[in-house]
Design a protein around this motif. Structure first.
Motif, PDB file in Angstrom:
ATOM      1  N   ALA A  48       0.837  -1.206   0.000  1.00 43.89           N
ATOM      2  CA  ALA A  48       0.000   0.000   0.000  1.00 43.89           C
ATOM      3  C   ALA A  48       0.869   1.252   0.000  1.00 43.89           C
ATOM      4  O   ALA A  48       0.545   2.247  -0.659  1.00 43.89           O
ATOM      5  CB  ALA A  48      -0.930   0.001   1.212  1.00 43.89           C
ATOM      6  N   GLY A  49       1.969   1.216   0.741  1.00 47.36           N
ATOM      7  CA  GLY A  49       2.880   2.349   0.726  1.00 47.36           C
ATOM      8  C   GLY A  49       3.634   2.480  -0.580  1.00 47.36           C
ATOM      9  O   GLY A  49       4.001   3.570  -0.991  1.00 47.36           O
TER      10      GLY A  49
ATOM     11  N   GLY B 206       0.018   2.263  -3.395  1.00 46.65           N
ATOM     12  CA  GLY B 206      -1.328   2.676  -3.009  1.00 46.65           C
ATOM     13  C   GLY B 206      -2.238   1.476  -2.824  1.00 46.65           C
ATOM     14  O   GLY B 206      -2.019   0.412  -3.401  1.00 46.65           O
ATOM     15  N   SER B 207      -3.263   1.641  -2.017  1.00 50.51           N
ATOM     16  CA  SER B 207      -4.131   0.508  -1.701  1.00 50.51           C
ATOM     17  C   SER B 207      -4.929   0.027  -2.911  1.00 50.51           C
ATOM     18  O   SER B 207      -5.238  -1.163  -3.033  1.00 50.51           O
ATOM     19  CB  SER B 207      -5.097   0.891  -0.567  1.00 50.51           C
ATOM     20  OG  SER B 207      -5.982   1.914  -0.993  1.00 50.51           O
TER      21      SER B 207
ATOM     22  N   ASN C  94      -4.626  -2.500   3.974  1.00 54.91           N
ATOM     23  CA  ASN C  94      -4.251  -1.525   2.945  1.00 54.91           C
ATOM     24  C   ASN C  94      -5.022  -0.223   3.126  1.00 54.91           C
ATOM     25  O   ASN C  94      -4.451   0.874   3.098  1.00 54.91           O
ATOM     26  CB  ASN C  94      -4.529  -2.098   1.555  1.00 54.91           C
ATOM     27  CG  ASN C  94      -3.643  -3.286   1.236  1.00 54.91           C
ATOM     28  OD1 ASN C  94      -2.625  -3.504   1.883  1.00 54.91           O
ATOM     29  ND2 ASN C  94      -4.017  -4.060   0.237  1.00 54.91           N
ATOM     30  N   GLU C  95      -6.344  -0.349   3.286  1.00 54.74           N
ATOM     31  CA  GLU C  95      -7.174   0.848   3.419  1.00 54.74           C
ATOM     32  C   GLU C  95      -6.861   1.601   4.715  1.00 54.74           C
ATOM     33  O   GLU C  95      -6.809   2.835   4.741  1.00 54.74           O
ATOM     34  CB  GLU C  95      -8.659   0.451   3.394  1.00 54.74           C
ATOM     35  CG  GLU C  95      -9.100  -0.246   2.123  1.00 54.74           C
ATOM     36  CD  GLU C  95      -8.937   0.620   0.887  1.00 54.74           C
ATOM     37  OE1 GLU C  95      -8.980   1.856   1.022  1.00 54.74           O
ATOM     38  OE2 GLU C  95      -8.749   0.066  -0.205  1.00 54.74           O
TER      39      GLU C  95
ATOM     40  N   GLN D 119      -3.582   3.506   4.465  1.00 55.65           N
ATOM     41  CA  GLN D 119      -3.723   4.687   3.616  1.00 55.65           C
ATOM     42  C   GLN D 119      -4.506   5.779   4.343  1.00 55.65           C
ATOM     43  O   GLN D 119      -4.178   6.969   4.250  1.00 55.65           O
ATOM     44  CB  GLN D 119      -4.414   4.304   2.307  1.00 55.65           C
ATOM     45  CG  GLN D 119      -4.431   5.423   1.282  1.00 55.65           C
ATOM     46  CD  GLN D 119      -4.476   4.911  -0.135  1.00 55.65           C
ATOM     47  OE1 GLN D 119      -3.527   4.347  -0.642  1.00 55.65           O
ATOM     48  NE2 GLN D 119      -5.610   5.093  -0.787  1.00 55.65           N
TER      49      GLN D 119
ATOM     50  N   LYS E 123      -2.293   7.346   6.979  1.00 58.16           N
ATOM     51  CA  LYS E 123      -1.309   8.225   6.350  1.00 58.16           C
ATOM     52  C   LYS E 123      -1.948   9.569   6.005  1.00 58.16           C
ATOM     53  O   LYS E 123      -1.367  10.639   6.248  1.00 58.16           O
ATOM     54  CB  LYS E 123      -0.752   7.570   5.082  1.00 58.16           C
ATOM     55  CG  LYS E 123       0.176   8.475   4.262  1.00 58.16           C
ATOM     56  CD  LYS E 123       1.399   8.905   5.056  1.00 58.16           C
ATOM     57  CE  LYS E 123       2.318   9.768   4.215  1.00 58.16           C
ATOM     58  NZ  LYS E 123       3.494  10.235   4.974  1.00 58.16           N
TER      59      LYS E 123
ATOM     60  N   CYS F 147      -5.753  10.513  -4.391  1.00 58.08           N
ATOM     61  CA  CYS F 147      -6.633   9.659  -3.580  1.00 58.08           C
ATOM     62  C   CYS F 147      -8.101   9.941  -3.894  1.00 58.08           C
ATOM     63  O   CYS F 147      -8.921   9.016  -3.989  1.00 58.08           O
ATOM     64  CB  CYS F 147      -6.366   9.889  -2.088  1.00 58.08           C
ATOM     65  SG  CYS F 147      -4.730   9.359  -1.541  1.00 58.08           S
TER      66      CYS F 147
END
Length: 406
Positions: free
Chosen positions: A108-109, A112-113, A172-173, A176, A179, A345
């Motif tokens: 994810a980093g 992205g998710s 993942n979500e 994000q 962050k 996003c």
């Protein structure tokens, strides 16, 4: 390739994972000695002891769920073997779930998710757990010759791995979201509480949305009514791969040659990347990036490439516009990059929402052409307009990143 890369990445993440766990337990001690207020607001997470109790509580209904599949009349397992299977399954959920969630968070980093190949990690976990079940059931069942037993064992493997898959995608979500919260100075524990509320709410809403999408488009080659347009169908290649993997394991017919080739590719990629790092090269060859390139289809990977190239040049433009000669410029550079990230996003979320919103009239009219405005021969012009739209979006990102906002 992703399975080997995942294990390698997990090894490289051992130190930060241990550091994160140590920090969590240190926070518990700080709260006990000096109260919750002793921790900075932007560092206040839900205490880890509550998380550990939450894991224990979640394992209880999972045990009953697994018992339902181990206690059926097809497998005909003894009570002792059912208990052993349940314990192994729960241990696998905790251990493999933690490992794959850590790697999924790294994904994810990295990309992205939305582009994180969670399904690939789920398939890797499914392969491992199917082999574990094969070793457990092979001496007492007739998996190779009995299709009913093979199907029941495959269903058990899919159910257990689905729990890990749900945890992985939620990781993942969550990462994000946290962050994004860090960017705007949010309080983590408040975010985490609302994320849990969101999970419960989604559990009630998602079945309705999936049914809506199924009625509008059809999913995985299955259509709710005849005469639907196959080109509008929502693909489900992961489901087909899951069936292929489980059936291949329990019929002793896995394509081991392909699996070994993928592992060899991963090993060589890791060696090349380590060599580049030792030589201090400005480029690298991350094994997970190579795995994503192998796994994802072109219609998913090309936007990632375009986005990556655009991001590189936009960041360079921001750095050139705001040279690090003053604290004000440094802050402006940071804000510019963050604005473009938040916009990206929003674009991803908007695209997902539009797919669901458009499904409503499609399902009501039982046709994906209900909103159609252009004739069929408009396709070549539409392709050109699509390219121009991408160029316009990249320019928009550039303007948002480089424009000073006082």
């Amino acid at each position: 390739t992703l399975l080997v890369g995942a294990f390698w990445t997990l090894i490289t993440l051992v130190k930060p994972i241990i550091g994160g766990l140590r920090s969590s337990f240190t926070s518990v001690k700080t709260i006990k000695d000096h109260s919750f207020a002793a921790i900075p607001r932007t560092e206040r997470d839900i205490p880890i002891k509550y998380m550990l109790w939450g894991i224990v509580l979640i394992l209880i209904p999972l045990a009953f769920l697994i018992q339902r599949y181990t206690g059926n009349n097809v497998l005909q397992l003894s009570t002792g073997m059912q208990i052993i299977t349940i314990v192994i399954a729960l241990c696998f959920i905790v251990v493999a779930g933690f490992a794959l969630c850590a790697v999924g968070g790294y994904f994810a980093g990295l990309v992205g998710s939305s582009n994180s190949p969670g399904s690939a990690l789920i398939l890797s976990g499914l392969l491992v757990f199917s082999i574990i079940l094969l070793g457990l059931f092979a001496p007492i069942l007739h998996l190779a010759s009995d299709p009913a037993q093979r199907l029941a064992a495959a269903a058990l493997a899919v159910i257990v791995t689905s729990v890990i898959g749900a945890a992985n995608l939620l990781t993942n979500e969550t990462i994000q979201d946290l962050k994004a919260g860090q960017i705007v100075g949010a309080t983590p524990w408040k975010q985490q509480v609302m994320l849990m509320v969101g999970v419960v709410a989604a559990a009630f809403v998602m079945p309705l949305i999936l049914q809506l999408l199924f009625n509008a488009y059809g999913i995985g080659g299955i259509f709710p009514r005849p005469g639907m347009d196959p080109s509008q169908m929502l693909a489900a290649p992961q489901a087909g791969l899951m069936a292929t993997i489980t059936q291949g394991v329990f019929t002793y017919n896995l394509p081991w040659g392909m699996i070994i080739i993928g592992g060899i590719i991963a090993v060589f990629t890791i060696l090349i990347d380590r060599y580049l790092r030792l030589k201090g090269a400005s480029i690298s060859l991350p094994v997970l990036g190579v795995g994503i390139g192998i796994y994802l289809p072109l219609d998913a990977s090309v936007p990632m490439v375009i986005g990556g190239i655009a991001s590189y040049f936009i960041e360079k433009a921001v750095e050139h516009r705001y040279p690090a000669t003053s604290e004000e410029n440094k802050q402006a550079e940071k804000q510019g990059k963050q604005r473009s990230l938040i916009l990206a996003c929003g674009m991803v979320a908007g695209a997902a929402l539009m797919g669901v919103i458009l499904a409503i009239p499609f399902a009501l009219a039982q046709s994906t052409d209900v909103l159609k405005l252009a004739p069929d021969h408009f396709s070549p012009i539409a392709n050109v307009l699509g390219i121009l739209t991408v160029v316009g979006l990249v320019y928009w990102f550039y303007r948002v990143a480089t424009q000073r906002h006082d």
